[in-house]
Design a protein around this motif. Structure first.
Motif, PDB file in Angstrom:
ATOM      1  N   ASN A 164      50.645  21.345  25.990  1.00  0.00           N
ATOM      2  CA  ASN A 164      49.944  20.776  24.838  1.00  0.00           C
ATOM      3  C   ASN A 164      50.497  19.424  24.443  1.00  0.00           C
TER       4      ASN A 164
ATOM      5  N   MET B 154      49.210  16.451  22.004  1.00  0.00           N
ATOM      6  CA  MET B 154      50.074  16.009  20.914  1.00  0.00           C
ATOM      7  C   MET B 154      50.489  14.558  21.061  1.00  0.00           C
TER       8      MET B 154
ATOM      9  N   TRP C  15      47.334  21.025  13.480  1.00  0.00           N
ATOM     10  CA  TRP C  15      48.132  21.449  12.334  1.00  0.00           C
ATOM     11  C   TRP C  15      47.351  22.426  11.450  1.00  0.00           C
TER      12      TRP C  15
ATOM     13  N   ASN D 288      56.921  23.880  27.425  1.00  0.00           N
ATOM     14  CA  ASN D 288      56.588  22.458  27.353  1.00  0.00           C
ATOM     15  C   ASN D 288      57.492  21.630  28.252  1.00  0.00           C
TER      16      ASN D 288
ATOM     17  N   GLY E 145      52.960  19.195  15.431  1.00  0.00           N
ATOM     18  CA  GLY E 145      53.728  20.432  15.412  1.00  0.00           C
ATOM     19  C   GLY E 145      54.523  20.625  14.137  1.00  0.00           C
ATOM     20  N   ASP E 146      54.166  19.899  13.083  1.00  0.00           N
ATOM     21  CA  ASP E 146      54.882  19.985  11.808  1.00  0.00           C
ATOM     22  C   ASP E 146      55.016  21.430  11.335  1.00  0.00           C
TER      23      ASP E 146
ATOM     24  N   VAL F  71      57.795  18.223  23.159  1.00  0.00           N
ATOM     25  CA  VAL F  71      56.347  18.138  22.927  1.00  0.00           C
ATOM     26  C   VAL F  71      55.841  16.717  23.139  1.00  0.00           C
TER      27      VAL F  71
ATOM     28  N   ARG G  45      45.978  15.681  16.083  1.00  0.00           N
ATOM     29  CA  ARG G  45      47.194  16.218  15.469  1.00  0.00           C
ATOM     30  C   ARG G  45      46.877  17.036  14.226  1.00  0.00           C
TER      31      ARG G  45
ATOM     32  N   SER H 234      47.454  25.676  13.188  1.00  0.00           N
ATOM     33  CA  SER H 234      48.765  26.297  13.387  1.00  0.00           C
ATOM     34  C   SER H 234      49.397  26.790  12.093  1.00  0.00           C
TER      35      SER H 234
ATOM     36  N   ASN I 247      61.741  19.803  19.572  1.00  0.00           N
ATOM     37  CA  ASN I 247      60.543  19.021  19.269  1.00  0.00           C
ATOM     38  C   ASN I 247      60.298  17.903  20.265  1.00  0.00           C
TER      39      ASN I 247
ATOM     40  N   THR J 231      50.841  30.399  11.998  1.00  0.00           N
ATOM     41  CA  THR J 231      52.290  30.591  11.933  1.00  0.00           C
ATOM     42  C   THR J 231      52.669  31.554  10.827  1.00  0.00           C
TER      43      THR J 231
END
Length: 419
Positions: A187, A191, A208, A38, A116-117, A26, A204, A211, A23, A215
């Motif tokens: 990204n 972010m 989310w 990244n 990116g949670d 990011v 953000r 995503s 993480n 996901t």
């Protein structure tokens, strides 16, 4: 009183370090990268070596492993409540409330700190799987897993095929058409690179919202969860001798995950020959093999946990204490990383490389071990776990105060629950 099983907590505790390493990349904004990674492409030999380590060992493996353990935990949750006499339908409603609140946790996490949670995706997948598979047979779940694995494999092949088509065009022509070149910024600029906090919040939460369904729809997370459900029904991480053996799964899954990361390493090094115009062509392969690697890690820690059960060192107990409070310590990552590295905070993310970022991530994890050990000594849960528990149960908590000590033990698996 039954003893809490060590393996799942030990796995979560160790893998929170890997999640931190993944993480934190990011948050490195405003730097040159080679897509689709990244990782900054400039830097010292140490920076580049650690980036390669991250792509081969860490990234795209931690979230499938946590999804697997999430599914495992769903069965443990249901089993322990049924053992206390809670009707199966009440347990199902508890799980559904828990997953709704997990989505809410993820939304707040994304809005305030980290786009990116993953909590939202876990909560949504958990809602769907609880609705579809609560009380269903092993056979129905196995069939669904095979279908999902087939779809994931097909996605991987289609991505390679699309990449091969894009590779027929020169990089320069795609860049003129607005396509993705090999040296774009990552990204992280969206972010963490926005200096205005309110605008960063909108970016953000927008990412989310896109995503989370994506996901879940790409099936890697729900497939891993269902495999975790199957494993928990047979106490795979708890009882030695269950087939397939933990050692075999670890010996196959982890190398598959490493090999699957090679295309991403080649893209990072600018050596993905023939795919210069489409460095993202093997993203599906990385994710597919990452699922195997993540479950391989779960098996490895299960094997270690079985061998250490009842004779843990102080350090092992402290790492497991982090795993017991994985939600709190997952959120703590963002509390530390976001203001320290983002442009709206101290902005350190634009001035450090991979080595320094990894040092910060390791420092966070060591701090987590210290805090978790203190909480464990006091018999206190993590604050996020306490809040989620209260929101899930309201004033009525069907689990006794010693539930933490008995989670993962209790009634045998039955058709009337996820277990």
């Amino acid at each position: 009183m039954s003893t809490r099983v060590l393996a799942p907590d030990l796995a979560r505790g160790w893998m929170l370090l890997f999640i931190a390493l993944a993480n934190i990349m990011v948050y490195l904004w405003g730097q040159r990268v080679n897509q689709p990674t990244n990782h900054p492409s400039d830097g010292t030999a140490l920076d580049r070596g650690l980036s390669i380590f991250g792509m081969l060992i860490v990234e795209q493996r931690t979230y499938p492993m946590f999804a697997f353990l999430f599914g495992y935990g769903m069965v443990q949750f249901a089993r322990s409540r049924v053992a206390r006499g809670v009707p199966a339908q009440n347990v199902k409603r508890m799980l559904q409330r828990r997953h709704w609140w997990l989505i809410a946790f993820g939304a707040v996490h994304a809005l305030l700190l980290f786009g990116g949670d993953i909590l939202g995706a876990y909560g949504l997948a958990g809602l769907i799987l609880t609705a579809c598979f609560f009380g269903r047979s092993d056979g129905a779940i196995k069939l669904t897993v095979w279908i999902m694995v087939g779809l994931a494999a097909l996605f991987s092949l289609l991505t390679i095929g699309m990449g091969a088509l894009f590779a027929q065009f020169p990089v320069e022509s795609l860049e003129q058409m607005g396509g993705m070149g090999i040296n774009d910024t990552s990204n992280a600029d969206l972010m963490a690179g926005e200096s205005h906090f309110l605008l960063a919040m909108l970016l953000r939460v927008g990412m989310w919202l896109l995503s989370v369904p994506m996901t879940v729809g790409m099936v890697f997370v729900p497939a891993s969860m269902l495999l975790g459900v199957l494993a928990a029904r047979h106490r795979w991480l708890e009882v030695s001798g269950v087939r397939p053996s933990l050692g075999l799964v670890a010996a196959i899954g982890i190398p598959v995950g490493v090999l699957g990361g090679i295309p991403q390493v080649l893209a990072f090094l600018g050596e993905l020959r023939g795919f210069e115009s489409a460095p993202w062509a093997f993203v599906g392969v990385v994710q597919f093999t990452g699922m195997a690697g993540g479950i391989g890690y779960a098996a490895l820690f299960g094997l270690i946990g079985q061998r250490l059960q009842g004779r843990e060192s102080g350090l092992t107990r402290a790492i497991a204490a982090v795993g017991k409070r994985s939600l709190s310590f997952y959120l703590l990552q963002s509390v530390i990383f976001a203001p320290l590295l983002s442009a709206w905070g101290f902005g350190l993310g634009s001035r450090i490389g991979t080595a320094a970022a990894y040092a910060i991530a390791i420092g966070y994890w060591l701090l987590s071990i210290l805090i978790a050990a203190l909480l464990e000594r006091r018999g206190a849960r993590g604050p996020a776990e306490v809040l989620l528990r209260r929101l899930t149960y309201g004033k009525y908590d069907p689990a006794a105060p010693n539930a933490m000590a008995t989670s993962g033990a209790g009634a045998s698996p039955g058709r009337e629950t996820l277990g």
